[in-house]
Design a protein around this motif. Structure first.
Motif, PDB file in Angstrom:
ATOM      1  N   LEU A  76       1.473  12.547  12.668  1.00 14.89           N
ATOM      2  CA  LEU A  76       2.799  11.961  12.472  1.00 14.89           C
ATOM      3  C   LEU A  76       2.808  10.938  11.344  1.00 14.89           C
ATOM      4  O   LEU A  76       3.828  10.746  10.693  1.00 14.89           O
ATOM      5  N   THR A  77       1.676  10.282  11.150  1.00 15.78           N
ATOM      6  CA  THR A  77       1.551   9.304  10.066  1.00 15.78           C
ATOM      7  C   THR A  77       0.164   9.418   9.467  1.00 15.78           C
ATOM      8  O   THR A  77      -0.830   9.483  10.200  1.00 15.78           O
ATOM      9  N   TYR A  78       0.096   9.426   8.142  1.00 15.87           N
ATOM     10  CA  TYR A  78      -1.182   9.558   7.443  1.00 15.87           C
ATOM     11  C   TYR A  78      -1.190   8.553   6.299  1.00 15.87           C
ATOM     12  O   TYR A  78      -0.530   8.752   5.283  1.00 15.87           O
ATOM     13  N   ILE A  79      -1.920   7.466   6.471  1.00 18.83           N
ATOM     14  CA  ILE A  79      -2.070   6.453   5.423  1.00 18.83           C
ATOM     15  C   ILE A  79      -3.550   6.368   5.091  1.00 18.83           C
ATOM     16  O   ILE A  79      -4.335   5.777   5.839  1.00 18.83           O
ATOM     17  N   GLY A  80      -3.935   6.970   3.986  1.00 19.31           N
ATOM     18  CA  GLY A  80      -5.340   7.041   3.625  1.00 19.31           C
ATOM     19  C   GLY A  80      -5.898   5.749   3.068  1.00 19.31           C
ATOM     20  O   GLY A  80      -7.105   5.520   3.107  1.00 19.31           O
ATOM     21  N   ASN A  81      -5.013   4.881   2.550  1.00 24.81           N
ATOM     22  CA  ASN A  81      -5.483   3.628   1.964  1.00 24.81           C
ATOM     23  C   ASN A  81      -4.311   2.676   1.800  1.00 24.81           C
ATOM     24  O   ASN A  81      -3.141   3.094   1.851  1.00 24.81           O
ATOM     25  N   SER A  82      -4.606   1.424   1.620  1.00 24.92           N
ATOM     26  CA  SER A  82      -3.586   0.402   1.424  1.00 24.92           C
ATOM     27  C   SER A  82      -3.060   0.461  -0.017  1.00 24.92           C
ATOM     28  O   SER A  82      -3.672   1.089  -0.885  1.00 24.92           O
ATOM     29  N   PRO A  83      -1.941  -0.211  -0.292  1.00 20.60           N
ATOM     30  CA  PRO A  83      -1.401  -0.216  -1.664  1.00 20.60           C
ATOM     31  C   PRO A  83      -2.154  -1.200  -2.551  1.00 20.60           C
ATOM     32  O   PRO A  83      -1.580  -2.132  -3.105  1.00 20.60           O
ATOM     33  N   THR A  84      -3.461  -1.002  -2.681  1.00 17.08           N
ATOM     34  CA  THR A  84      -4.286  -1.892  -3.493  1.00 17.08           C
ATOM     35  C   THR A  84      -4.295  -1.403  -4.938  1.00 17.08           C
ATOM     36  O   THR A  84      -3.420  -0.624  -5.341  1.00 17.08           O
ATOM     37  N   ASP A  85      -5.278  -1.810  -5.713  1.00 18.08           N
ATOM     38  CA  ASP A  85      -5.328  -1.400  -7.120  1.00 18.08           C
ATOM     39  C   ASP A  85      -6.530  -0.492  -7.359  1.00 18.08           C
ATOM     40  O   ASP A  85      -7.364  -0.281  -6.481  1.00 18.08           O
ATOM     41  N   ASN A  86      -6.606   0.031  -8.576  1.00 22.18           N
ATOM     42  CA  ASN A  86      -7.683   0.965  -8.896  1.00 22.18           C
ATOM     43  C   ASN A  86      -9.060   0.320  -8.822  1.00 22.18           C
ATOM     44  O   ASN A  86     -10.058   0.994  -8.540  1.00 22.18           O
ATOM     45  N   ALA A  87      -9.117  -0.981  -9.059  1.00 22.01           N
ATOM     46  CA  ALA A  87     -10.405  -1.674  -8.990  1.00 22.01           C
ATOM     47  C   ALA A  87     -10.974  -1.673  -7.577  1.00 22.01           C
ATOM     48  O   ALA A  87     -12.172  -1.853  -7.384  1.00 22.01           O
ATOM     49  N   HIS A  88     -10.098  -1.454  -6.598  1.00 21.25           N
ATOM     50  CA  HIS A  88     -10.540  -1.440  -5.193  1.00 21.25           C
ATOM     51  C   HIS A  88     -10.296  -0.076  -4.555  1.00 21.25           C
ATOM     52  O   HIS A  88      -9.932   0.025  -3.390  1.00 21.25           O
ATOM     53  N   ILE A 142       4.212  -1.896   7.241  1.00 23.99           N
ATOM     54  CA  ILE A 142       3.309  -2.711   8.061  1.00 23.99           C
ATOM     55  C   ILE A 142       1.964  -2.871   7.366  1.00 23.99           C
ATOM     56  O   ILE A 142       1.401  -3.976   7.296  1.00 23.99           O
ATOM     57  N   VAL A 143       1.425  -1.780   6.861  1.00 25.91           N
ATOM     58  CA  VAL A 143       0.136  -1.829   6.166  1.00 25.91           C
ATOM     59  C   VAL A 143       0.227  -2.737   4.937  1.00 25.91           C
ATOM     60  O   VAL A 143      -0.695  -3.528   4.666  1.00 25.91           O
ATOM     61  N   LYS A 144       1.324  -2.657   4.209  1.00 24.75           N
ATOM     62  CA  LYS A 144       1.484  -3.503   3.026  1.00 24.75           C
ATOM     63  C   LYS A 144       1.514  -4.978   3.405  1.00 24.75           C
ATOM     64  O   LYS A 144       0.900  -5.819   2.735  1.00 24.75           O
ATOM     65  N   GLN A 145       2.206  -5.301   4.504  1.00 25.75           N
ATOM     66  CA  GLN A 145       2.269  -6.693   4.958  1.00 25.75           C
ATOM     67  C   GLN A 145       0.875  -7.215   5.310  1.00 25.75           C
ATOM     68  O   GLN A 145       0.492  -8.322   4.911  1.00 25.75           O
ATOM     69  N   HIS A 146       0.126  -6.422   6.061  1.00 28.61           N
ATOM     70  CA  HIS A 146      -1.217  -6.862   6.451  1.00 28.61           C
ATOM     71  C   HIS A 146      -2.161  -6.886   5.252  1.00 28.61           C
ATOM     72  O   HIS A 146      -3.046  -7.756   5.178  1.00 28.61           O
ATOM     73  N   TYR A 147      -1.983  -5.946   4.338  1.00 25.09           N
ATOM     74  CA  TYR A 147      -2.811  -5.946   3.130  1.00 25.09           C
ATOM     75  C   TYR A 147      -2.606  -7.228   2.331  1.00 25.09           C
ATOM     76  O   TYR A 147      -3.583  -7.839   1.858  1.00 25.09           O
ATOM     77  N   ASN A 148      -1.369  -7.653   2.177  1.00 22.81           N
ATOM     78  CA  ASN A 148      -1.084  -8.874   1.424  1.00 22.81           C
ATOM     79  C   ASN A 148      -1.751 -10.100   2.051  1.00 22.81           C
ATOM     80  O   ASN A 148      -2.110 -11.048   1.349  1.00 22.81           O
TER      81      ASN A 148
END
Length: 783
Positions: free
Chosen positions: A313-325, A284-290
């Motif tokens: 139950l769920t721990y997402i510290g950051n989106s699947p972005t790149d090192n520049a961000h 879900i996070v990847k979809q919204h990130y895109n």
């Protein structure tokens, strides 16, 4: 015994030498065989791998395994040491055969080491393979057999055997070469790993494929010959391809892995993470990130808590972005501007203190406190709005006015009880902007606080209307960790149950906060108490929601603090919030805490406790502390004539003909805005012309209201625009006379707007009506 003593006396030297040798033998084996650094490994709540951080020496070496998979164990023993469970640490027959073959060939052609000896050799890394070293290994192997069971020795071997490259141990090898748990390997895969430690540098997956294939297939043939596998399994096994290159290890919760590594470096930790939920939330996070990155919004964090256990139950510290961000930055525990996300705490605090009822009308008019002038998100005003609606719509001006009435220090005290660690300064440092994002907090602390409030309600209902002393406890992510809620007591810890319940009732309203557009994300089948927030400059977008069972928190923004237009909580964070709630089981709504509530008569128009003149009353359950609130101040008795079109009194109408009714009347400034949003609001009728008016005349500045400094805008031609002064009057039909610095500038009737163009500097505005009532206001006109 007597003979033994006589022997010792007669052979003291031999006895001493024997004792020394025995002592040396007992202590010859180090207490800890292996001291190599290990990878940090985290698993889900059902032991499935979430991620691993490579060991300090650059090796994929997992902590020692708990169990050796049966297939691998069978293959290993058949290939390396068939008599493992029968020998005392060494196999004399194997040693004799190896010695004979090596002597005849003049070089080392064959080894006779048992698995126990190989464990010793692995622990004594770097030693040359000589006959002396072999003798030392043999002695230490027998000592190891005394210390550990056969199964424990197998675990040591499986955990520390080399599997080529920088892969050490069966657990790491299974993931690197086959991308699965060692317990889920096939016979062919288990056989491949069983033969690898024999010559890991020569038979590395991806090279020398034929040698590795021959060794594996010979082992599979042995398994078939001794009846361990049947013919079909054998045929299928030898047809399986060999691994060509290592797989990357799973990184399902990389930021939680970073967090764990700070306190449990080199350990294997079973976490509270639900793998299925974490994986779905990642998607879900990847979809919204895109989608969001098209607007240059790159970072998202999500936290899901179990209300009852406080487990993550769920721990997402950051989106699947790149090192520049700042891909590696864990934003969950980083301080960010709170926006409106603290408003429910103010609402609950005022309910808890008995300063407010859920539907009490609060003013929503242009307001200025010194140099601070809060504004609603949509730049409009309602005049007056019910408190619960102000919360559900996230109106800023009512929130700041409520904070001013409640007291900044009182609210700050409540926030400190929530243990928000980023609230580091004094109340005066934040000022009234505290409730609109003037302070910083983090997703961890905010979700913890919402979970504690939900849990307070649950515990109150489940434990005979009592509270836990340690309700606002820290969440846990280690599976073996359990929270301590403290003792059951009769007194609340922060908020009472009724105040929390009424706050959640307001938060579950469908109204879209901060906008008048139709709400497209709300899932009507689920009752969720939720709140969004947007920080100043569109830098942080929040959405946090709770049910009886779960808390979901979402933050969206840029880790470097760059603001983006459209970075609004309701538009960016709320859709993610509800997508994740769709993954969770539906929860029942909270039970009403009747023991903390009392039924009273409420004025429907004002939301205050009904006065004797309120004409529309309903029964409502309120918090017990709310009994001390004042009765409705907005209803008054007025006298009308028979037509009900005019107010009259004894000066113009017989007392017997007076019709006395209850009338809902707002102050002029509130009325000015209120009637534009409420078409059924009826202003007081005017007095009949033959009556002597006795009621007080009321008028207030609409603009400037409390502003001290005015900036006059310029048009495209560079000309300075007029300043439009506005006044609300309880009798708009009266003529008003306008003065600036005692100089008459004009008069108005019915609509009281006056356009003027004052010079720069300080000016005093005076407005006088035809009955002699006046109001004054001082302003400074700036360039």
């Amino acid at each position: 015994m007597y003979r033994l003593l006589r022997y010792i006396k007669r052979h003291k030297t031999k006895t001493f030498v024997f004792s020394v040798l025995l002592l040396v033998y007992c202590f010859c084996l180090p207490s800890q065989l292996f001291k190599d650094p290990t990878a940090t490994v985290i698993t889900s709540n059902d032991y499935r791998l979430l991620g691993a951080q490579i060991a300090e020496d650059g090796q994929w070496r997992f902590p020692e395994t708990d169990t050796v998979p049966e297939k691998f164990k069978t293959c290993l023993l058949l290939f390396e040491d068939e008599y493992f469970y029968k020998h005392p640490g060494f196999n004399p027959i194997s040693i004799f055969k190896a010695l004979k073959e090596n002597l005849s060939s003049g070089s080392v052609k064959r080894g006779g080491s048992t698995l126990t000896q190989q464990v010793i050799r692995l622990s004594r890394k770097g030693q040359r393979r000589t006959y002396l070293e072999k003798s030392i290994e043999l002695i230490l192997a027998t000592r190891l057999e005394f210390r550990h069971s056969k199964d424990e020795i197998l675990k040591l071997y499986a955990s520390h055997a080399p599997f080529g490259g920088n892969v050490v141990g069966i657990d790491a090898a299974a993931w690197r070469y086959f991308n699965r748990e060692a317990s889920n390997l096939s016979w062919a895969e288990s056989a491949t790993l069983a033969v690898l430690p024999n010559a890991p540098s020569l038979i590395y997956p991806g090279k020398n494929q034929q040698r590795l294939l021959d060794k594996r297939n010979r082992l599979l043939k042995k398994l078939f010959d001794n009846g361990t596998i049947d013919e079909l399994t054998y045929e299928l096994s030898i047809s399986e391809a060999l691994p060509q290159k290592p797989y990357p290890l799973p990184q399902i919760a990389p930021h939680l892995l970073q967090k764990v590594a700070k306190q449990h470096k080199g350990e294997r930790l079973k976490t509270t993470i639900d793998l299925a939920l974490q994986s779905q939330a990642n998607r879900i996070v990847k979809q919204h990130y895109n989608r969001l990155k098209q607007n240059e919004i790159y970072n998202i964090s999500v936290l899901v808590l179990d209300v009852h256990t406080r487990k993550v139950l769920t721990y997402i510290g950051n989106s699947p972005t790149d090192n520049a961000h700042q891909k590696s930055v864990d934003i969950i525990d980083k301080p960010r501007s709170t926006g409106s996300i603290l408003k429910p705490f103010l609402y609950a605090a005022m309910l808890d203190a008995g300063d407010l009822l859920p539907q009490t009308l609060v003013a929503d008019v242009p307001t200025q406190f010194g140099s601070y002038q809060p504004e609603n998100f949509n730049k409009s005003y309602d005049g007056a709005v019910h408190a619960n609606e102000a919360l559900s719509r996230s109106l800023n001006v009512p929130a700041v006015r409520m904070l001013q009435d409640f007291g900044l220090d009182r609210f700050y005290h409540y926030l400190k009880q929530l243990k928000l660690k980023d609230l580091r300064y004094t109340a005066n440092h934040y000022g009234l902007s505290l409730v609109l994002g003037g302070a910083e907090s983090n997703l961890w602390d905010l979700c913890k606080s919402y979970a504690a409030m939900a849990s307070t309600l649950n515990h109150f209902s489940d434990n005979s209307s009592t509270y836990y002393t340690n309700e606002f406890v820290e969440p846990v992510y280690g599976f073996e960790s359990n929270v301590n809620f403290g003792k059951l007591v009769s007194d609340k810890s922060v908020f009472d149950a009724a105040s929390i319940y009424l706050t959640f009732e307001s938060m579950k309203q469908v109204n879209r906060p901060e906008s008048d557009e139709s709400w497209e994300f709300y899932v009507s089948s689920k009752e969720i108490a939720w709140k969004t927030g947007t920080s100043f400059g569109f830098r942080d977008a929040w959405a946090i929601g709770t049910t009886k069972d779960y808390v979901v928190g979402v933050w969206v923004g840029n880790a470097d603090g760059e603001g983006r237009h459209g970075l609004v909580g309701v538009q960016t964070a709320a859709p993610i919030l509800f997508d994740i709630f769709d993954l969770l089981p539906k929860s029942e709504w909270f039970a009403k805490p009747y023991d903390e509530m009392i039924e009273v008569s409420i004025c429907k128009s004002s939301g205050y406790q009904a006065s004797t003149v309120c004409d529309d009353i309903e029964k409502q359950f309120i918090q017990r502390s709310g009994q001390k609130t004042a009765p409705c101040p907005f209803h008054k008795l007025v006298h009308l004539d028979a037509s009900e079109r005019f107010q009259v009194n004894s000066s113009c109408e017989s007392v017997s003909k007076l019709k006395t009714v209850s009338w809902f009347v707002l102050p002029p400034l509130q009325e000015y805005y209120f009637k534009t949003k409420n078409p059924f609001y009826k202003p007081l009728p005017p007095y009949r012309s033959d009556c002597i008016e006795t009621s007080a005349i009321r008028m207030e500045f609409i603009y400037p209201n409390q502003q001290n400094t005015i900036f006059l805008p310029k048009d495209f031609d560079g000309n300075t625009n007029d300043l439009v002064l506005k006044v609300a009057h309880s009798k708009p039909e009266l003529t008003l006379y306008w003065y600036i610095d005692d100089t008459f500038v004009g008069q108005t009737k019915d609509i009281h707007d006056m356009a003027v163009l004052p010079q720069q500097g300080e000016h005093r505005i005076t407005v006088v009506d035809e009955l002699g009532n006046e109001i004054k206001h001082t302003i400074t006109v700036a360039d």
